[in-house]
Each structure stands twice: as C-alpha cells, then as structure tokens.
Design an enzyme around this catalytic site. Structure first.
Site, short mmCIF file in Angstrom:
data_model
loop_
_atom_site.label_atom_id
_atom_site.label_comp_id
_atom_site.label_asym_id
_atom_site.label_seq_id
_atom_site.Cartn_x
_atom_site.Cartn_y
_atom_site.Cartn_z
N LYS A 66 -15.30 12.98 -13.06
CA LYS A 66 -15.15 11.55 -13.42
C LYS A 66 -14.78 10.69 -12.22
O LYS A 66 -15.15 9.53 -12.16
CB LYS A 66 -14.08 11.39 -14.50
CG LYS A 66 -14.54 11.80 -15.87
CD LYS A 66 -13.46 11.47 -16.89
CE LYS A 66 -13.79 12.06 -18.23
NZ LYS A 66 -12.77 11.77 -19.24
N ASP A 102 -13.40 5.64 -21.96
CA ASP A 102 -12.21 6.36 -22.47
C ASP A 102 -11.11 5.38 -22.88
O ASP A 102 -10.42 5.60 -23.86
CB ASP A 102 -11.66 7.29 -21.37
CG ASP A 102 -12.44 8.60 -21.26
OD1 ASP A 102 -13.08 9.00 -22.25
OD2 ASP A 102 -12.42 9.20 -20.17
N1 LIG Z 1 -9.76 13.05 -26.93
C1 LIG Z 1 -10.47 12.62 -25.92
O1 LIG Z 1 -11.39 11.81 -26.02
C2 LIG Z 1 -10.11 13.11 -24.55
C3 LIG Z 1 -10.57 12.43 -23.41
C4 LIG Z 1 -10.19 12.92 -22.16
C5 LIG Z 1 -9.39 14.06 -22.07
N2 LIG Z 1 -8.97 14.68 -23.20
C6 LIG Z 1 -8.11 15.87 -23.14
O2 LIG Z 1 -6.98 15.55 -22.35
C7 LIG Z 1 -6.55 16.70 -21.63
C8 LIG Z 1 -6.41 16.34 -20.16
O3 LIG Z 1 -7.66 16.02 -19.60
P1 LIG Z 1 -7.81 15.46 -18.11
O4 LIG Z 1 -9.21 15.05 -17.95
O5 LIG Z 1 -6.73 14.50 -17.80
O6 LIG Z 1 -7.52 16.81 -17.27
P2 LIG Z 1 -6.95 16.93 -15.79
O7 LIG Z 1 -7.32 15.73 -14.98
O8 LIG Z 1 -7.35 18.27 -15.31
O9 LIG Z 1 -5.34 16.90 -15.98
C9 LIG Z 1 -4.67 17.97 -16.60
C10 LIG Z 1 -3.22 17.60 -16.86
O10 LIG Z 1 -2.61 18.68 -17.59
C11 LIG Z 1 -1.43 19.12 -16.89
N3 LIG Z 1 -1.22 20.54 -17.10
C12 LIG Z 1 -2.13 21.53 -17.00
N4 LIG Z 1 -1.55 22.73 -17.27
C13 LIG Z 1 -0.24 22.47 -17.54
C14 LIG Z 1 0.88 23.30 -17.87
N5 LIG Z 1 0.75 24.63 -18.00
N6 LIG Z 1 2.07 22.70 -18.09
C15 LIG Z 1 2.20 21.34 -17.98
N7 LIG Z 1 1.18 20.51 -17.65
C16 LIG Z 1 -0.02 21.08 -17.43
C17 LIG Z 1 -1.74 18.80 -15.44
O11 LIG Z 1 -0.55 18.80 -14.70
P3 LIG Z 1 -0.55 19.09 -13.11
O12 LIG Z 1 -0.85 17.77 -12.46
O13 LIG Z 1 0.81 19.58 -12.85
O14 LIG Z 1 -1.61 20.11 -12.85
C18 LIG Z 1 -2.39 17.43 -15.58
O15 LIG Z 1 -1.44 16.43 -15.78
C19 LIG Z 1 -7.59 17.78 -21.91
O16 LIG Z 1 -7.09 18.63 -22.91
C20 LIG Z 1 -8.79 17.02 -22.42
O17 LIG Z 1 -9.58 17.77 -23.31
C21 LIG Z 1 -9.32 14.23 -24.44
#
Ligand SMILES: NC(=O)c1ccc[n+]([C@@H]2O[C@H](COP(=O)([O-])OP(=O)(O)OC[C@H]3O[C@@H](n4cnc5c(N)ncnc54)[C@H](OP(=O)(O)O)[C@@H]3O)[C@@H](O)[C@H]2O)c1
Length: 290
Positions: A66, A102
C-alpha cells in the site's frame, strides 16, 4: 472484450475481495473479471505497469504494497497523499490514479454499523501499521477529542504521531494525539477513560502468527467503550470475546472491508455499489475460509 480488475498483494491466500467484488460485478452483469494478482515485492513494478494494458480497469492494493505503490502511480488523490497509502488504483485516460478507500470504509462502518459518532470522543488505537494510519487519519478528520496510539514497537507509534502532526492541516487541530507505551500504566489509564478502542494489530487473525491471541484482556476493557477489531477472520476474535465478557459493544472488521471495497467499486465502475450483495458474498466466503 472481457476486462479485468484485481487485488495486488502478497500473500493473497485468504483474501475475500475477489468473492465480493465479483458478486458486485455480476450483479450488474458486467463482462469484467476480478482476480487475485498475488505479487511479490520484486514484481510490483511490472504488475502495476500491466494495469496500463487496454483490458485492465484498475486494482485494489493490499499488504505489503500500500505504501510502496504510491511511487508507481501517475497521480495520488488528496486522501491517499494524506494517509501515505494507496489501496485502490483507477485508470483514467491512460493515467493510473491512486486512492485510499480504507478511511471511508472505516468511518462508514463506525457510523452505520456501530452507530458511533466519533466527534469529541477519546480513542485508543492499538497498532501503528498501515491500517492504523488510515484509522487515525479518519478519526482526525472526524474531530475526535484524543487518540492514544499503543504499539508493540514504540518507534512506529512515535512515527505515526509525528506523521499525524505533520499532515493534519485541514483536519482537526483540536485533537490530542499521543503515543503510549504498550502495557504501561498510561495505556491502562487511557483505556479506562476511552469511548472507543480500535485494534489495528494482526493479533487474533486466523492463519497469522498471532492467531488465538488478544491484544487486551477483559479487565483492560471499560464496559462503556465500543471495541472495534479490524481483524475480520474469525468473525468473533479473541478481543471481541474479551469485550463480550465485560458487556462492551463490539464491531468486527468485515463491514469496513466491504465498505472500502464498495468505495473502490464505485471509483472503477461509476455505479452505486450493491453493498448488500457484497456483504452476503463476503460472509459466505469468510464461512468457507474457516
Ligand atoms: N477490516 C478491514 O477492512 C481491514 C483493513 C486493513 C487492515 N485490516 C486488518 O488490520 C490488521 C493490521 O493490518 P496492517 O495493514 O496495518 O498490517 P501491518 O502494517 O503489517 O501492521 C501490523 C501491526 O500489528 C502489530 N503486531 C503484529 N504482531 C504483533 C504482536 N505479536 N503483538 C503486538 N502487535 C503486533 C504490528 O506491530 P509492530 O509495529 O510492533 O510490528 C503493527 O502495528 C490486519 O489484521 C488486517 O487484516 C483490516
């Protein structure tokens, strides 16, 4: 000529977008196919340039592309520029234009599915990745009173606070935005007094490394808060189970997913998205994923 739209991401094994976008295209009997275009980072440039082929209309973009894709399109609309991330590409007159739906998807779900008016409310955001960026910019635009961002890696939360401070002109100047250390007393204090908790981490996501885990336990959740988990698989995440225990209101991530897709559909097709058709197809596809 059959035309094409697709989702660009890696990996894409569990994506629901092809199911509900194809249902919407079929609803209008359009000769358009929506594919999963699984794309490793090294191939992103090639896959994006193929969107210029006459048969292609545009694409969705998801993790991990993204942010990097913003440099590969010809133009970025103001919301995508503000957030610093593109999740939708539309070909307009041969030019690739990047959008971010989003933010719209998140705010629409908050208002229409949780009946939550964000103005002057206190919010705790868990996570500081791409989804958290969209959520925080959306909340700023709605004039929330405060956003406290907690992330496992504190540096990323600080970077997000800085990004919000730099790009907030034209958004809400009155919103207090702070970073709180994950697991700290200050985080507990922010949680205790907040109206909305948004989980933007991957914790609890099926098939991920945090499957079965909740970012908060029931004791951390105030009874009067709305708990919103962006994770949509499973529908009842460990965080939502914890919220249920204390009797807090809950919302899962499926509505946002469908609404951001509906906004993308309208950008590509120029017709109202059949949201009910899309929601039903998304629910069916989610049930199949298990
Ligand atoms: N419903 C929807 O339309 C929608 C849209 C977008 C995303 N999402 C969901 O939102 C979530 C995040 O997506 P993203 O695109 O933001 O992913 P991303 O950019 O990879 O960010 C992941 C986030 O999760 C944290 N994290 C990962 N493992 C962790 C752990 N074991 N303990 C605590 N924090 C942890 C990371 O922290 P660190 O910085 O410390 O690694 C980071 O803040 C996903 O599950 C995705 O499916 C949903």
């Amino acid at each position: 000529m059959t035309r094409f739209i697709g989702i660009i991401g890696y990996p894409l094994k569990h994506t629901l977008s092809p199911a509900f976008q194809q249902a919407a295209l079929d609803h209008y009997k359009l000769d358009i196919r929506y594919w999963a275009w699984e794309t490793e980072p090294a191939s992103l440039h090639t896959v994006v340039s193929r969107l210029r082929w006459p048969e292609n209309i545009g694409a969705n973009v998801t993790v991990p592309h993204k942010e990097s894709v913003t440099a590969l399109v010809d133009e970025v609309d103001s919301m995508a520029a503000t957030v610093g991330a593109v999740n939708t590409i539309v070909k307009r007159g041969g030019r690739l234009v990047g959008y971010n739906t989003d933010v719209r998807g998140f705010i629409r779900s908050l208002r229409e599915d949780a009946f939550f008016d964000p103005r002057d409310r206190r919010v705790v955001v868990l996570g500081a990745g791409g989804a958290a960026r969209a959520v925080c910019f959306g909340l700023l635009g709605e004039g929330v009173a405060s956003i406290a961002i907690a992330n496992r890696t504190p540096r990323r939360a600080t970077e997000l606070v800085d990004a919000l401070a730099h790009r907030r002109s034209g958004l809400s100047a009155g919103t207090e935005v702070t970073m709180v250390v994950w697991g700290s007393d200050e985080m507990a204090n922010q949680l205790k007094h907040c109206h909305l908790i948004v989980n933007c981490t991957t914790l609890g996501m099926a098939h991920g490394s945090g499957e079965g885990e909740s970012p908060l336990s029931a004791e951390d959740i105030p009874r009067n808060a709305l708990v919103y988990d962006l994770v949509y698989n499973p529908a009842e995440t460990p965080l939502l189970q914890a919220a249920r225990k204390v009797g807090a209101r809950r919302l899962g991530g499926l509505a946002m997913l469908v609404y951001q897709g509906a906004a993308s559909f309208e950008l590509w097709i120029g017709r109202p998205a059949p949201v009910d058709v899309m929601m039903l197809a998304a629910r069916k596809a989610l049930a199949k994923l298990g």
